[in-house]
Design an enzyme around this catalytic site. Structure first.
Site, short mmCIF file in Angstrom:
data_model
loop_
_atom_site.label_atom_id
_atom_site.label_comp_id
_atom_site.label_asym_id
_atom_site.label_seq_id
_atom_site.Cartn_x
_atom_site.Cartn_y
_atom_site.Cartn_z
N HIS A 13 16.02 -13.03 -10.68
CA HIS A 13 15.56 -12.43 -11.17
C HIS A 13 15.57 -11.67 -10.36
O HIS A 13 15.94 -11.21 -9.23
CB HIS A 13 13.90 -11.60 -11.59
CG HIS A 13 12.73 -12.44 -10.63
ND1 HIS A 13 12.89 -11.65 -9.10
CD2 HIS A 13 12.36 -13.83 -10.08
CE1 HIS A 13 11.91 -12.52 -8.47
NE2 HIS A 13 11.81 -13.37 -8.61
N LYS A 38 14.06 -4.55 -17.07
CA LYS A 38 13.38 -4.61 -16.51
C LYS A 38 13.28 -6.45 -15.62
O LYS A 38 13.40 -7.54 -16.29
CB LYS A 38 11.71 -4.83 -16.42
CG LYS A 38 11.18 -4.62 -15.09
CD LYS A 38 9.31 -3.76 -15.27
CE LYS A 38 8.78 -3.52 -13.82
NZ LYS A 38 7.67 -2.75 -14.09
#
Length: 614
Positions: A13, A38
């Site tokens: 991530h 995101k």
């Protein structure tokens, strides 16, 4: 020497790229800012292109590319974990293995293929590809840009290859590993387990849990320490893995965890109860206790007066504030991109100083340049775009702009503020910010519900002139990266009239607590950003103009985005966000735009469906 080193983080991530030139940071950015997804984990092609453009070079000019992880070590950890817990975890094993066998195990080849596609170079012409360990990259990102010549370094996150907690000695240009704690015993994963149990999203909702904690009571601390965490005096600990699912399953907690706390995990987006607030307060208290004990052990073992922090847990600004106040160190410094994005920068720094044995230049503040390491957009380019779109604006010189925006803010209006280079890391620091009057008691709810479209309890941060911080907060140091919590001074507080013992939970939000109620949490704390004229002169000038007008050098500063959206990157991103919300004005460099003067905004369908709630 003319050396460019490109650092990369990806595939978990917060993918990112960072570029060094002879050890100096040229540029750094997260991939999410460009793709508008995101926490985007994809190969950071857009971020790489930006970094190369910022330096005016092609990939061919890069000396080395370095990745922030060693995939074979991580694969070893996965296999050993599955074998240890077998036959439990078979479903997780079946889910994970095809991805590893197809892609991650051959990460070097994958990276080379992506770099070749990005640059048009043949594989043989690509720069050499190197790998650092995950916690080595975290430690390097904390130590090398710090203002300390010699320091202890503490890295705390979910997990890297094996390490979940690691301690290092930084001295000169060398980082020496001292000791580490290994998976599955992880403070980051413990906090994420409670994030999941409270109904928030893992790897993005941890800050919500931290923000919810002051509304609760620490009722579950003894239960956590009795049943879940075997915490020792030195801060090391072991988790009772019978209650957690992350080592063997597809969820963070399991049925035993739910039975321990008397209910299943809260459903996301359902009503928050006092129970979730008490759970948040309890795990926050346990986290702070662990961090403090670890820090005292590190100081005792190393004898250092200074400490650097990195890893996702280092973004827990409440624990950081308490560590600074109560801990054994004279000062601490935290990498502003403390999570995985910062691993790209740390990996590059580790290669420059350790692999190449290059000396280190210690800057008096730090060498992060205020974390303003992303793209900037020249005023002429912005005006050309506005004119091309026939969007009305007023062009002002700096003095007139600051005075007018200060008056707009003092009138209770909300301003989107876009100027200079975009921030690197999760915090908006006055380059891509939404601003409001901290003195306005309605500002927190207005910003949360009408602009950010997020939960009402979420606190906002004060941006304050660095030279006035001691007049408003119990904090005598700089906090340029919004990574410290401090209390509002007694003389700035007001009696909480109307608050009775019966007033609990989120009802406590309605009671103003200080002369700057929009940034004062229910426990009189605030997540500080000190603004410095050396790193962000225009934001400092705005705060100064606001102080000249109101006597208050403090503004509400929150990130320029809506819930689920990455912070805006381009003027187009900023205008779109401005028009989709109840913001009143937008500043794009020296152009001031009024919402009332803009043409009617057309959106196809409900734009909020474009972003997954975080």
């Amino acid at each position: 020497m003319n050396s460019y080193i490109l650092g990369l983080s990806a595939y978990y991530h917060d993918s990112a790229a960072a570029l060094l030139h002879n050890g100096r940071i040229v540029a750094a950015a997260q991939e999410e800012r460009f793709t508008r997804k995101k926490h985007d984990p994809a190969f950071p092609a857009h971020a790489i292109r930006y970094c190369l453009e910022a330096a005016g070079i092609s990939l061919q000019a890069v000396s080395q590319v370095v990745f922030y992880d060693k995939p074979l070590l991580k694969f070893e950890r996965l296999l050993e974990t599955y074998l240890h817990y077998a036959p439990r975890g078979f479903r997780s094993f079946v889910t994970a293995m095809p991805v590893w066998l197809k892609d991650k195990l051959f990460l070097k080849q994958t990276l080379q293929t992506e770099l070749a596609a990005l640059s048009g170079l043949k594989a043989k012409a690509l720069p050499p590809l190197l790998f650092t360990e995950h916690h080595q990259a975290h430690a390097a990102s904390a130590f090398y840009p710090s203002p300390f010549a010699k320091t202890a370094v503490l890295c705390l996150d979910g997990v890297g290859e094996w390490a979940t907690t690691s301690v290092w000695q930084g001295d000169g240009n060398r980082l020496t590993p001292l000791w580490q704690m290994d998976f599955p015993h992880s403070l980051g994963l413990l906090y994420s387990a409670f994030t999941y149990y409270a109904g928030f999203k893992v790897n993005s909702g941890e800050y919500k849990l931290m923000g919810l904690a002051p509304y609760g009571e620490p009722r579950y601390v003894e239960l956590i320490l009795d049943k879940l965490v075997d915490l020792r005096a030195d801060g090391t600990f072991r988790l009772n893995m019978a209650h957690f699912g992350y080592a063997t399953g597809l969820t963070m907690t399991n049925r035993r965890f739910a039975e321990l706390f008397g209910a299943p995990p809260r459903q996301p987006e359902s009503r928050l109860t006092q129970r979730e607030m008490d759970i948040a307060r309890s795990i926050q208290a346990v986290t702070e206790a662990i961090v403090l004990r670890l820090a005292r052990t590190v100081q005792r073992e190393t004898g250092n007066d200074h400490l650097c922090l990195a890893g996702g847990v280092a973004l827990n600004c409440v624990a950081n504030g308490r560590l600074l106040r109560e801990g054994p160190f004279r000062d601490i410094w935290i990498q502003p991109a403390a999570g995985d994005a910062g691993g790209a920068l740390g990996a590059a720094l580790a290669i420059w100083h350790e692999y190449h044995n290059q000396p280190r230049q210690v800057e008096p503040e730090d060498s992060m340049q205020g974390a303003y390491l992303g793209p900037a957009f020249p005023p002429d380019t912005i005006r050309q775009w506005l004119d091309g779109q026939h969007l009305p604006y007023t062009a002002l010189d700096d003095k007139a702009l600051m005075e007018q925006v200060a008056a707009i803010l003092a009138d209770g209006k909300v301003v989107g503020w876009f100027q200079g280079r975009m921030e690197f890391g999760p915090r908006a620091l006055g380059a891509r910010s939404i601003l409001g009057d901290a003195r306005n008691p309605a500002m927190q709810s207005v910003m949360n519900l009408k602009i950010k479209y997020r939960e009402s309890f979420r606190p906002f941060a004060p941006a304050v002139k660095y030279d006035k911080v001691g007049e408003w907060f119990q904090h005598g140091r700089n906090s340029p990266y919004m990574l410290m919590v401090a209390e509002v001074l007694e003389k700035r507080r007001i009696a909480a009239h109307g608050e009775t013992p019966a007033l609990t939970g989120l009802d406590r939000l309605k009671v103003p607590r200080s002369h700057i109620p929009a940034v004062t949490h229910v426990d009189y704390s605030a997540r500080l950003q000190t603004v410095h004229p050396t790193t962000n002169p225009r934001f400092y000038q705005l705060l100064d103009a606001f102080e000249q007008l109101t006597g208050c050098p403090v503004l509400v500063n929150t990130s320029f985005n809506v819930r689920g959206e990455p912070i805006v990157c381009t003027p187009q991103d900023a205008y779109r966000c401005f028009m989709r919300t109840d913001m009143d004005y937008l500043v794009l460099e020296n152009c001031l735009l009024s919402k009332q003067a803009q043409p009617e905004w057309q959106d196809s369908g409900d734009w909020r469906n474009a972003f997954t709630p975080d």
